[in-house]
Enzyme design. Structure first.
Site, PDB file in Angstrom:
ATOM      1  CD1 TRP A 330       0.921  -0.051   3.067  1.00 57.85           C
ATOM      2  CD2 TRP A 330      -0.630   0.886   3.939  1.00 57.85           C
ATOM      3  NE1 TRP A 330       0.853  -0.562   4.319  1.00 57.85           N
ATOM      4  CE2 TRP A 330       0.276   1.106   4.672  1.00 57.85           C
ATOM      5  CE3 TRP A 330      -1.652   2.024   3.966  1.00 57.85           C
ATOM      6  CZ2 TRP A 330       0.362   1.603   5.616  1.00 57.85           C
ATOM      7  CZ3 TRP A 330      -2.136   2.661   4.929  1.00 57.85           C
ATOM      8  CH2 TRP A 330      -0.586   2.697   6.133  1.00 57.85           C
ATOM      9  CG  ASP A 331       4.606   0.690   1.899  1.00 55.84           C
ATOM     10  OD1 ASP A 331       4.132  -0.379   1.410  1.00 55.84           O
ATOM     11  OD2 ASP A 331       5.949   0.390   1.653  1.00 55.84           O
ATOM     12  CD  GLU A 470       2.109  -4.005   9.495  1.00 56.44           C
ATOM     13  OE1 GLU A 470       3.604  -4.153   9.549  1.00 56.44           O
ATOM     14  OE2 GLU A 470       2.136  -4.330   7.930  1.00 56.44           O
ATOM     15  CE  LYS A 583       5.642  -2.545  11.906  1.00 59.42           C
ATOM     16  NZ  LYS A 583       6.027  -3.707  10.814  1.00 59.42           N
TER      17      LYS A 583
HETATM   18  O1  IFM Z   1       4.116  -1.451   3.988  1.00 57.04           O
HETATM   19  C1  IFM Z   1       4.516  -1.563   4.897  1.00 57.04           C
HETATM   20  C2  IFM Z   1       4.099  -1.272   6.453  1.00 57.04           C
HETATM   21  O2  IFM Z   1       3.230  -0.484   6.877  1.00 57.04           O
HETATM   22  C3  IFM Z   1       4.958  -1.614   8.033  1.00 57.04           C
HETATM   23  N1  IFM Z   1       5.694  -2.906   7.617  1.00 57.04           N
HETATM   24  C4  IFM Z   1       6.288  -2.141   6.441  1.00 57.04           C
HETATM   25  C5  IFM Z   1       5.670  -2.122   4.511  1.00 57.04           C
HETATM   26  C6  IFM Z   1       6.489  -1.250   3.955  1.00 57.04           C
HETATM   27  O3  IFM Z   1       7.313  -0.698   3.688  1.00 57.04           O
END
Ligand code: IFM
Length: 728
Positions: A330-331, A470, A583
């Protein structure tokens, strides 16, 4: 301080610097290892879209042969700079022209002093081309010198890990002629072919050889003392993603490159990158550190996109390393896409087209999981299938099951949001009507089928999910997920009505293709009305998910030397589900994405609550707090968060830059500058600016493209000046 230069003054093997000094042009990425390639370096050469699985858990962006290797021999004796006294060293990334430059002066054990200089770039004009100029000056001796160029085929994915390392390709069809060296890397199970052809200019006195794991071409010189000798290495890289006729095509590309010559190729490349900078550069007057860090993040964003390729998208770690295996998250839509929408809309469209091309896989994914419509993969590669690994490690290094690929559903609404945001800013109805609309409808359909009806409570719920935060897995009714799911369905109905009115033919065509019935639409309306959103409007404080406020509460009180939060005492890192610590933003994320839906007081109350509990363990976190902070008047902290996100890689504040660039943070940095300090938003179809600049900033200047027009914006303490410019 030169605002375009990122400098390195210590000669060493450093895997973090390899990421920072990576060059990429949207098609190829090469990590910033030294040309000599030292033992502990982690070379990385990637071609966007070239994946392979073999023994790996999931598909990985393949680490291909490294083609920028150089060694020097004096009288047939290898001159290893690591065994020499370093007299001078400087390496710098010139962001303005996208070149990596190095100058090294060394004294070997025999007292011979040698200066070596190099400059390299990946062309922004012809994205297959990689150019390297390498010069040697024997400062105080006259001996035979060989400059050897090598293509190293020993590269591995995850080279430094004990069990996860994989060799993803086999070398085939190598050809050595008087004119060039040619080789192909065939990925082992996905059968992509990457063709690499290379030659040296001047082309006399060259010895070419094929060794077991490398191809070398070396040039012999007998220079006078103090006289510089130079070779130019031309390399062209294409893949079976471009053409079937690899050898002929690549040979022609190489010939045309050598005909043009190094200087012309450099000029052409520079012109292209300058065009991009002319639009995307941001200048902050009064804060050199912020100004340069922001520029570096923009450079990263420019390096990753290829508007000509709509079957790939941006990886979480760019073309800069193997973290997250080159996968798309989703980044892209939430963090990076806005930069491209407002500076490089053609690239934004290509990224959204990647989602369109993977819609089929998203539909299959939904079906496999028992839902309707399209469920986009949490992590995707070339086809759009779910590629999230099932196993990973917790903060203690223990093996743990990764659930994000199973239940981090919100990406589906995030992709839909990208489509709508793109349309709002570009008015690219051609894209929307032919592709984006279908994405919007199929994603809405997914949510309507994912929401479960509880008879007892007479409401719809979305249970067993992971939200953006997460740390908490298997939660029910996550605010962000439910809020965005409802938004997704609302927007689908809204655009159905718009299209019905304005484009009746397309409306009928799409309705037929997607097969939407009135019954289904009634169901969607029911879900909109009854989807449970855990938001008590009285208290203003929103519960991240049902039961969150019952968890053990630990506030963050201490920060480390990089100004990042320290774990509160006594936290069990293997069971983060049980605390209120988060997080990255979740409720705050929803407020950032849909700011109009929340009043200022609600934003303030929630910002103050969640900020104290956010560990920023994801680099996606600080930029959002910067933007939200500015919108509620928490300026001081906003600046602190802005600097955290802007320096994430330059200061390695997540301590994992060695695995690749934090691409989402780069996009978040841009958004914090433009939407945060610049206060830019779309209001009633127009751009509006409500800026706030930190005390020491004199001005911020930038350009944006909005509805096919280019605007130049100059913000000072008391003024905002917006001028329309010609858009080429
Ligand atoms: O998409 C992100 C997630 O929101 C947090 N952990 C890393 C992923 C990739 O950057």
């Amino acid at each position: 301080m030169n605002k375009w230069i990122i400098e390195d003054t210590k000669f060493e093997v450093n895997n973090v610097k390899e990421t920072i000094f990576t060059l990429a042009n949207g098609k190829i990425g090469v990590r910033g290892t030294h040309e000599e390639l030292f033992e502990d370096e982690t070379p990385g050469t990637y071609v966007a879209g070239v994946f392979d699985k073999s023994e790996a858990q999931v598909k990985e962006l393949v680490n291909l042969p490294y083609f920028w290797g150089i060694r020097i021999y004096i009288d047939d004796e290898f001159l290893n700079p690591m065994h020499c006294e370093i007299l001078e060293y400087k390496r710098f990334l010139n962001m303005k022209d996208g070149t990596l430059n190095r100058c090294l002066k060394i004294k070997d054990k025999k007292g011979r002093i040698t200066t070596v200089k190099s400059v390299r770039f990946l062309s922004f004009k012809d994205r297959n081309l990689a150019l390297l100029r390498y010069s040697v000056i024997p400062e105080n001796y006259e001996n035979k010198i060989h400059i050897e160029h090598f293509i190293d085929a020993r590269t591995l994915n995850l080279k430094k890990t004990s069990v996860d390392k994989v060799k993803h390709y086999l070398i085939k069809n190598t050809k050595i002629t008087d004119e060039f060296v040619y080789t192909e890397a065939h990925t082992r199970d996905l059968k992509y072919i990457v063709s690499i052809i290379s030659t040296i200019v001047p082309n006399e006195n060259i010895l070419r050889r094929n060794l077991i794991d490398a191809i070398i071409q070396s040039h012999e010189f007998f220079p006078e003392k103090g006289k510089e000798v130079t070779i130019d290495v031309y390399t062209s890289v294409i893949s079976s993603r471009d053409t079937d006729n690899l050898f002929e095509k690549n040979l022609n590309l190489l010939k045309s490159a050598t005909n043009k010559g190094f200087y012309k190729l450099y000029e052409e490349h520079k012109k292209e990158i300058e065009k991009l900078w002319n639009i995307s550069n941001i200048e902050i007057e009064g804060d050199e550190k912020a100004d340069k860090a922001l520029r570096f993040n923009i450079f990263v964003l420019l390096s990753m996109a290829n508007p000509e390729d709509d079957k790939v998208s941006l990886a979480a770690k760019g073309l800069h390393g193997e973290g997250y295996k080159g996968h798309v998250f989703w980044d892209t839509e939430i963090y990076m896409l806005p930069f491209y929408i407002y500076s490089f809309p053609k690239a934004a469209r290509a990224m959204l087209m990647y989602r369109y091309h993977t819609l089929k896989a998203a539909k299959e994914n939904a079906k496999k999981n028992g839902y309707k419509g399209a469920q986009f993969a949490w992590e995707s590669a070339d086809t759009g299938d779910e590629e999230t690994p099932k196993w990973g490690k917790d903060y203690y290094g223990n093996k743990v099951r990764i659930w994000t690929g199973d239940i981090e559903y919100h990406i589906t609404a995030d992709v839909a949001l990208g489509v709508v945001e793109y349309l709002k800013a570009t008015e690219d109805w051609n894209f929307f009507l032919n592709y984006g609309f279908e994405i919007l409808l199929e994603t809405a359909r997914f949510w309507a089928s994912r929401a479960e009806y509880s008879k007892e409570k007479d409401r719809y719920e979305i249970n067993n999910v992971i939200g953006p935060d997460e740390f908490h897995e298997h939660v029910n009714n996550n605010f962000y997920t439910n809020f965005l799911a409802r938004w997704n369905i609302i927007k689908a109905i809204e655009y159905l009505n718009i299209v019905k009115e304005k484009y009746p033919e397309i409306y009928s065509k799409i309705k037929k293709k997607v097969q939407i019935t009135e019954d289904e639409l009634n169901h969607w309306r029911d879900v909109i009305n009854k989807l449970f959103i855990p938001w008590d409007k009285e208290s203003k404080l929103i519960e991240q998910f049902e039961g969150y406020f019952m968890l053990e509460d630990k506030e963050i009180k201490e920060f480390d030397e990089k100004n990042m939060p320290k774990w509160p005492k006594g936290v069990d890192l293997s069971n983060l589900n049980k605390y209120q610590l988060i997080k990255q933003p979740d409720v705050i994320m929803a407020m950032f994405i849909l700011p109009e839906e929340f009043d200022d007081e609600t934003k303030k109350v929630n910002y103050e609550y969640y900020e104290k509990r956010t560990m920023h363990k994801s680099s996606l976190s600080p930029s959002i707090y910067a933007i939200l902070g500015l919108s509620i008047g928490n300026h001081e902290k906003a600046y602190q968060h802005f600097m955290r996100t802007a320096l994430v890689d330059l200061e390695n504040n997540q301590e994992n830059t060695e695995h690749g660039i934090h691409a989402a943070s780069a996009g978040g940095t841009w958004q914090a500058a433009i939407f945060g300090f610049g206060g830019m938003k779309i209001k009633e179809n127009k751009l509006e600016f409500k800026p706030w600049l930190p005390k020491h900033w004199k001005s911020m200047k930038f350009k944006v493209i909005f509805k096919k027009k280019l605007y130049s914006v100059c913000i000072t303490k008391n003024n905002v000046k917006v001028t329309e410019k010609a858009l080429f």
